[in-house]
Design a protein around this motif. Sequence first.
Motif, PDB file in Angstrom:
ATOM      1  N   SER A  41      35.392  84.936  33.447  1.00 13.38           N
ATOM      2  CA  SER A  41      34.727  85.979  32.671  1.00 13.38           C
ATOM      3  C   SER A  41      35.441  87.312  32.830  1.00 13.38           C
ATOM      4  O   SER A  41      35.151  88.259  32.100  1.00 13.38           O
ATOM      5  CB  SER A  41      33.266  86.119  33.127  1.00 13.38           C
ATOM      6  N   GLU A  92      33.642  88.079  39.386  1.00 10.50           N
ATOM      7  CA  GLU A  92      34.859  87.305  39.158  1.00 10.50           C
ATOM      8  C   GLU A  92      36.057  88.232  38.990  1.00 10.50           C
ATOM      9  O   GLU A  92      35.936  89.342  38.454  1.00 10.50           O
ATOM     10  CB  GLU A  92      34.711  86.414  37.933  1.00 10.50           C
ATOM     11  N   LYS A 103      29.504  91.984  37.199  1.00 12.63           N
ATOM     12  CA  LYS A 103      28.290  91.215  36.924  1.00 12.63           C
ATOM     13  C   LYS A 103      28.401  89.799  37.477  1.00 12.63           C
ATOM     14  O   LYS A 103      27.470  89.276  38.081  1.00 12.63           O
ATOM     15  CB  LYS A 103      28.020  91.181  35.423  1.00 12.63           C
ATOM     16  N   SER A 104      29.539  89.164  37.237  1.00 10.80           N
ATOM     17  CA  SER A 104      29.740  87.786  37.706  1.00 10.80           C
ATOM     18  C   SER A 104      30.495  87.732  39.030  1.00 10.80           C
ATOM     19  O   SER A 104      30.622  86.653  39.616  1.00 10.80           O
ATOM     20  CB  SER A 104      30.531  86.993  36.657  1.00 10.80           C
TER      21      SER A 104
END
Length: 415
Positions: free
Chosen positions: A109, A165, A162-163
């Motif tokens: 992502s 990543e 948010k992720s």
Amino acid sequence: MAPYASDDSTTAGDVDEQRSGRRKAARYVVPVTVIGVAAATIGLVPALADSGDPDLPKITAQQLIEKIAKSDVQQLSGTVKISTDLGLPNLGGLESGLLSGAAGQGGSSADPTAKLTELASGTHTLRVAADGPDRQKLSLLENAAEYSIIHNGKDVWGYDSKSNEVYHGTSSKSPEHGKDRQPPATPKDFAEEALKAVDDTTSVTVDGTAQVAGRDAYKLVVEPKQSGSTVGAISVAVDAKTGMPLKFTLTPASGGAAVIDVGFTKVDFAKPAASTFDFTPPKGAKVTEEKDVGQGSEKAPGKAPGTAFGKGGAREHAPKAGEDFGKGLDGMKTIGEGWNAIATFDTGGEGVPSGGAGGDLGGFMDSLGDKVHGKFGSGTVFSTRLVNALVTDDGKVYAGLVTKDALVKAADAGK
């Protein structure tokens, strides 16, 4: 300015060939819908700046364009607001799925190729910083989250808070790296696209002065001379001292809100702190390496961009308007010139399925477009506030910054 502009990567391989087709299509959709207008050509109409506030020395359109071209800002930091309203149809969340799918193709992502595509719609706030051609940072501020791209020397990092990543790639050292860029994100990116070529299809005037982000600026206005274009006008606020574009606004011929409005709300030309470009993956973050995705690709999606600063940027590699703005699609041709240029190609297959022939899919496609008829036969026109595309029932495609009637006329002439 911002390190990233339109991506020109491609992929290869049996499995990746289908992905390549999707990426190739996206590569042309984004520039055409977001900055395709900027490829239209500009004919210079000398004009003096009107008196206004602030009070600046008079300047001609020719001189102002030269000032932009000579601008060589290497260091800055600031905040940019970008709003894009193409009038795309509501796909009931499908567009989000497409973006997620693009991210999935990259394996993360945090892959810049998919993430920055979000700038093609809605309103976003960006923080940008640059220190020469080897250090840039762009952060997309989201609700309770932030996405950042950091280019520092040979390393390019993408981080999605948010992720949690991380995407890690390497910087291209090729002199052609200006072609390997992400979608534009700052006024200068858009303005450079708009001023790539000049001829007599456009009027360019200086229309007074303004203040943008606390800076004195001239207002450059670009308008089509030709009728039939969906483009109303482009306005560029140019910093009086540095020649750097501070704001870019594109309004459609149909009126209403701007299709693209991007400008600095804050800007500082001091050298950013070196720590601005430092990045270490946070503890526990999932890190995806560029070498682990896009195997066999000519240029993996994480390849670093050229920069709008210095040499070797988009301006030096830009095609002239009137060339195929879909250059790279097999068999694509251009009809007309300037703002009225229409790209056309033959898909070699059937056109959009009708509601009767295509069942649910046909009905869905019909709901997104308008059925048209002419000497060419029949087809479907898909429209935005800027770009229109006609897909004939026998598989031919006509697309451009022109009205629906202009597309039908072009299709009729092609018979």
